[in-house]
Each structure stands twice: as C-alpha cells, then as structure tokens.
Design an enzyme around this catalytic site. Structure first.
Site, PDB file in Angstrom:
ATOM      1  N   SER A 175      37.129  45.803  30.272  1.00 40.56           N
ATOM      2  CA  SER A 175      37.974  46.453  31.283  1.00 40.56           C
ATOM      3  C   SER A 175      37.653  47.940  31.425  1.00 40.56           C
ATOM      4  O   SER A 175      37.551  48.671  30.437  1.00 40.56           O
ATOM      5  CB  SER A 175      39.452  46.294  30.934  1.00 40.56           C
ATOM      6  N   ARG A 176      37.532  48.371  32.672  1.00 35.53           N
ATOM      7  CA  ARG A 176      37.266  49.789  32.924  1.00 35.53           C
ATOM      8  C   ARG A 176      38.556  50.548  33.195  1.00 35.53           C
ATOM      9  O   ARG A 176      38.527  51.753  33.429  1.00 35.53           O
ATOM     10  CB  ARG A 176      36.287  49.916  34.091  1.00 35.53           C
ATOM     11  N   SER A 177      39.692  49.846  33.142  1.00 35.25           N
ATOM     12  CA  SER A 177      40.964  50.509  33.432  1.00 35.25           C
ATOM     13  C   SER A 177      41.264  51.686  32.502  1.00 35.25           C
ATOM     14  O   SER A 177      41.747  52.722  32.979  1.00 35.25           O
ATOM     15  CB  SER A 177      42.115  49.494  33.386  1.00 35.25           C
ATOM     16  N   LYS A 203      47.838  37.088  35.095  1.00 36.25           N
ATOM     17  CA  LYS A 203      48.498  37.596  36.315  1.00 36.25           C
ATOM     18  C   LYS A 203      49.567  36.642  36.846  1.00 36.25           C
ATOM     19  O   LYS A 203      50.528  37.076  37.466  1.00 36.25           O
ATOM     20  CB  LYS A 203      47.465  37.850  37.414  1.00 36.25           C
ATOM     21  N   ASP A 233      46.516  44.712  43.852  1.00 36.26           N
ATOM     22  CA  ASP A 233      45.126  44.304  44.138  1.00 36.26           C
ATOM     23  C   ASP A 233      44.817  44.385  45.637  1.00 36.26           C
ATOM     24  O   ASP A 233      43.779  44.903  46.045  1.00 36.26           O
ATOM     25  CB  ASP A 233      44.878  42.871  43.646  1.00 36.26           C
ATOM     26  N   GLY A 236      33.154  45.398  44.667  1.00 31.40           N
ATOM     27  CA  GLY A 236      34.582  45.623  44.478  1.00 31.40           C
ATOM     28  C   GLY A 236      34.940  46.773  43.551  1.00 31.40           C
ATOM     29  O   GLY A 236      36.103  46.876  43.129  1.00 31.40           O
TER      30      GLY A 236
END
Ligand code: ATR
Length: 283
Positions: free
Chosen positions: A21-23, A72, A109, A249
């Site tokens: 994850s790049r969050s 989710k 999203d 994206g």
C-alpha cells in the site's frame, strides 16, 4: 515543569495484503504539506479479523482508517452512519471514528476517479459517453460518482452480464435523476465508441488481456485503467496502439486519499503536487 508532547493523531490502512500500500507515504506527504500532525500506519489484518482489527485500532485511539482489499464490503456493517455513496456502492474505503464513539463510513474511490479524470487529466465527464468495463467491487465503487459528475451515457460491460445488469438496476434511480442513459451489455455486444473507457476489471491481473474489442476506442478517447504500475500496462499499451490517450489509476489513488484526508482533517491537501512527485520518483 515541562509536559511531554501529546502523541500525534493516529490513522492507518487496513488490508490483506497491505505491504504494497502506498497510502502511508501519500498521507505522510499530505500531512507534511498541510502542516498537520499525524501518524499513518499500515495494518495487516487476518482475513477473518476485520471487526477485531477495527476494535483494536479504536482502543489505541485511532481516529480514522482506510480500508483496502478484501475488507471494503465488510466495512459498512461496522459503521453507525453510512454515506449515500457507501449505500450505493455497498462498500466503504474510509472509516472515521468520532469522539462520541460513532463510526462514519464513506467511499472516496469514485470521487478520486472523477477528480483525476476531470482535474488532473482535464477531460470533461459532463455530457460524456462512458464505457465502464467490469461489474465487481471496483466498478460498483465508481458508477454513482460517474453519474453524479454528469456523464450523459454509461454502458457497463461485463463478462458475467447478470452482474452488469444488477449494477445498472441498483443505479437506475440515480441515472434517471441525472437524466443519464445507463445500459448493461456483454463486452462482445458493445458496438459504439466512447469518449472515456474505464477498465475496472481484474483481467490484467489474471493475465487475460483486454476484455473489450478495440472498436470501443477512437483517436483521442481517454482509456483509463483503475490499476497502476505493471498491472495497468497491458491495457495502456493496447489503448495507445489504437490512438487513445492512456492513463493509469495512480491519480485516482492519490485523489481518493485526498478526499479521505479532507474528511478527517478538514483540510484539502495539494493532491496534484503529490501525484506529480510520485510520477517523477517512479520515472
Ligand atoms: P474488484 O473488487 O477488483 O472489482 P471483483 O469484485 O472480484 O474485484 O471483480 C472483478 C471484475 O473483473 C469482474 O467484473 C470480473 O468479471 P466477472 O464478473 O465476469 O467475474 C472481471 N474479470 C476478472 N477476470 C476477468 C477476465 N479474465 N476477463 C474479463 N473480466 C474479468
């Protein structure tokens, strides 16, 4: 007497897997650029442990979390309050833990996709003819915001047509409200070309190639893959070879994070700058 500084506000992303994850990097940069003091962690959650994971995080004082694969769809059930977007998508990617103990769920999203298309790629959705390929969770999360952004027509094309039909049925009232045309088709039955083609399938991960005929593209169409990195490359190469403008994206990822950050902190981060920095560091 000196008092020790209070700990920074705590946020995280929960998923399985989550190592990729790049969050955390995105939110850390948002915090730096907006002068917000926070910690943002990565939490690997057991596949059957989502509810406990959320409880543990709130017990630690966590103020909000992003939810990624595969949780989710479980997230709305944890919430006291679900936004309209969550109800329409049946999924949430943001939880906010309120001081009174209530939990608010949102889905950013679709807002992220719309922001990346209209602001970063500078392509109008108002009045656009859109082909949404796929009818799984990724497609469900974005169809409502695409309609709300003013698309005049959306065709949902999916290998399993019944899933496309179900998605269209659950969005028909919104489409009518927006005066938009909304259709479900099998990918082979799509005959027209489109202003914007969005790949929301997992077909590239399955190594199965592009799931629609090239006739959906015309020179100058925007062909958007909701994935980024190597997973998006096959679709983007295919689109470019047919004269379309290909986009991955990554911008959607940054913009959905920016919407979550704004919900939590009440401050809008400079998302376009952070996207540009990420593209520079990847090149
Ligand atoms: P996600 O949450 O990423 O959307 P999902 O809910 O499992 O994941 O949905 C995957 C989507 O990719 C579906 O639209 C799926 O088509 P089906 O509904 O027919 O299964 C699509 N998909 C996956 N592999 C595919 C392939 N090889 N060709 C075409 N579509 C594919």
């Amino acid at each position: 007497m000196t008092s020790s500084p209070s700990p920074a506000d705590l946020y995280c992303v929960m998923g399985n897997p989550v190592a990729h994850s790049r969050s955390p990097a995105i939110h850390a940069r948002f915090a730096e650029l907006t002068g917000q003091r926070l910690r943002y962690e990565r939490r690997l959650i057991e596949l059957d442990g989502f509810v406990q994971g959320v409880r543990d995080f709130t017990a630690e004082g966590g103020l909000g979390c992003n939810i990624t694969v595969p949780f989710k769809f479980e997230a709305p059930a944890m919430a006291t309050v679900c936004s309209d977007r969550v109800r329409l998508a049946g999924a949430a990617n943001v939880l906010s833990f309120q001081p009174d103990g209530s939990i608010h769920a949102d889905n950013t999203d679709g807002l992220g996709l719309v922001a990346d298309i209209t602001r970063n790629a500078d392509v109008a959705l108002q009045g656009a003819r859109v082909l949404l390929v796929g009818a799984g969770g990724a497609a469900a999360g974005v169809l409502g915001p695409l309609l709300e952004a003013g698309a005049a027509h959306v065709t949902v094309a999916n290998r399993t047509v019944a899933k496309a039909e179900a998605l269209v049925a659950s969005h028909s009232a919104l489409a009518a409200l927006q005066k938009a045309e909304l259709l479900a088709l099998s990918p082979q039955a799509v005959e027209a070309d489109f202003d914007i083609i969005i790949n929301a399938t997992a077909s590239s991960l399955a190594g199965a190639g592009v799931p629609v005929p090239a006739s959906v593209l015309r020179p100058g169409s925007l062909a958007y893959d909701m994935m980024y990195g190597p997973a998006a490359q096959g679709f983007m190469d295919w689109a470019s070879a047919h004269g379309a403008v290909a986009r991955d994206g990554l911008g959607m990822l940054v913009e959905q994070a920016a919407e979550a950050f704004a919900l939590w902190r009440g401050v809008r981060p400079p998302s376009a700058q952070v996207l540009e920095e990420m593209r520079q560091s990847a090149s």
